[in-house]
Design a protein around this motif. Structure first.
Motif, mmCIF file in Angstrom:
data_model
loop_
_atom_site.group_PDB
_atom_site.id
_atom_site.type_symbol
_atom_site.label_atom_id
_atom_site.label_comp_id
_atom_site.label_asym_id
_atom_site.label_seq_id
_atom_site.Cartn_x
_atom_site.Cartn_y
_atom_site.Cartn_z
ATOM 1 N N LEU A 97 -2.952 -9.529 -120.696
ATOM 2 C CA LEU A 97 -3.335 -8.709 -121.840
ATOM 3 C C LEU A 97 -2.950 -9.343 -123.175
ATOM 4 O O LEU A 97 -3.288 -8.808 -124.231
ATOM 5 N N GLN A 98 -2.248 -10.451 -123.128
ATOM 6 C CA GLN A 98 -1.794 -11.056 -124.369
ATOM 7 C C GLN A 98 -2.951 -11.710 -125.129
ATOM 8 O O GLN A 98 -3.984 -12.048 -124.563
ATOM 9 N N PRO A 99 -2.776 -11.908 -126.447
ATOM 10 C CA PRO A 99 -3.849 -12.482 -127.257
ATOM 11 C C PRO A 99 -4.308 -13.850 -126.785
ATOM 12 O O PRO A 99 -5.443 -14.252 -127.055
ATOM 13 N N ASP A 100 -3.432 -14.607 -126.104
ATOM 14 C CA ASP A 100 -3.787 -15.956 -125.668
ATOM 15 C C ASP A 100 -4.381 -15.973 -124.259
ATOM 16 O O ASP A 100 -4.303 -16.974 -123.556
ATOM 17 N N HIS A 101 -4.960 -14.840 -123.839
ATOM 18 C CA HIS A 101 -5.540 -14.792 -122.498
ATOM 19 C C HIS A 101 -6.622 -15.849 -122.325
ATOM 20 O O HIS A 101 -6.789 -16.399 -121.236
ATOM 21 N N ASP A 102 -7.366 -16.158 -123.384
ATOM 22 C CA ASP A 102 -8.388 -17.198 -123.292
ATOM 23 C C ASP A 102 -7.753 -18.547 -122.972
ATOM 24 O O ASP A 102 -8.318 -19.345 -122.221
ATOM 25 N N LEU A 103 -6.578 -18.812 -123.549
ATOM 26 C CA LEU A 103 -5.860 -20.046 -123.247
ATOM 27 C C LEU A 103 -5.463 -20.081 -121.779
ATOM 28 O O LEU A 103 -5.594 -21.118 -121.120
ATOM 29 N N LEU A 104 -4.975 -18.960 -121.261
ATOM 30 C CA LEU A 104 -4.586 -18.889 -119.855
ATOM 31 C C LEU A 104 -5.773 -19.203 -118.953
ATOM 32 O O LEU A 104 -5.660 -19.982 -118.004
#
Length: 275
Positions: free
Chosen positions: A22-29
């Protein structure tokens, strides 16, 4: 073992994998998972088990193996040497070059990232782990926005609701074939021996590494003077007990004792090998 459920309406998504997703960097994950390599070594743990400190120890060891000088705060960020799959791009140009010193080591809290990989699993007693996890969530505005009911839980209620997930996270390692179980308390008490054991498991050559210097540079005491991150809130052993009711500590310890029956022999063998 029957655990008292404080909230019948507790959000069952409250699990490390869902929280990080759910964190803002989910795209990075999601992008990082496309850059995974079969030879990667995974540093796996339940959140707040001490993996930031271990990452710093490993990063400094790798840098020394490459003949970079050891220091408290290296010019090369430890995050680029032992990256987190959540916060640091693992696309090769973004990372420090390993130069054949060892295979890449990547931190994750999710078993999906470790399956079929050589794995170092770091675990910590449930009292210190869950108290630290409570403080981390309570001080994260983004997490509280997703899980507002947390503010209605006392720290004891939070820990009692989370301990089952802590235990299940450890239990999932039973199917791993190439894994080193590392108890945080052993790493804290015998840092030289345990770090040497981890380096050998990861096949990082120790001929150019001064372990005592690395451990001194990366001591919790020194790191707290140069970092203000929540990642190193306490770092010791036993701090959690002073924040919980004795009955809560007793119940959490029962989970630990239950797991010790199955895991303690293997962990003790690992410690004896290190000694």
């Amino acid at each position: 073992m029957k655990i008292t459920r404080i909230l019948n309406k507790i959000d069952r998504r409250f699990h490390p994998s869902h929280i990080y997703a759910l964190q803002p960097d989910h795209d990075l994950l999601r992008e990082n998972r496309t850059y995974r390599e079969a030879k990667d070594i995974v540093l796996l743990s339940y959140p707040r088990s001490g993996n930031t400190w271990l990452r710093r120890l490993l990063a400094n060891s790798i840098l020394e193996a490459q003949q970079y000088p050891s220091s408290i705060q290296s010019d090369i960020p430890f995050e680029t040497v032992v990256p987190s799959i959540y916060t640091q791009s693992i696309k090769p140009p973004c990372l420090h070059r390993y130069d054949e010193v060892c295979h890449r080591i990547v931190k994750s809290h999710e078993h999906r990232d470790a399956r079929k990989h050589k794995t170092v699993y770091l675990f910590r007693n449930p009292v210190d782990t869950l108290v630290s996890w409570h403080h981390f969530v309570s001080n994260s505005p983004s997490l509280l926005q997703q899980f507002p009911w947390v503010v209605d839980l006392s720290i004891d209620e939070f820990c009692l609701n989370a301990v089952d997930g802590w235990a299940k996270h450890i239990q999932q390692t039973r199917h791993y074939k190439d894994i080193l179980l590392v108890e945080y308390e052993h790493l804290f008490q015998y840092p030289h021996q345990m770090l040497a054991n981890i380096l050998d498991f990861c096949r990082i050559p120790r001929s150019n590494i001064d372990l005592d210097q690395i451990i001194d540079n990366q001591s919790i005491r020194k790191l707290k003077s140069v970092t203000h991150s929540q990642e190193l809130r306490k770092g010791g052993v036993g701090h959690g007990e002073v924040e919980l009711r004795p009955s809560t500590v007793t119940e959490l310890r029962q989970y630990q004792q239950m797991l010790n029956v199955a895991w303690k022999p293997q962990v003790e063998r690992s410690l004896m090998t290190a000694m």
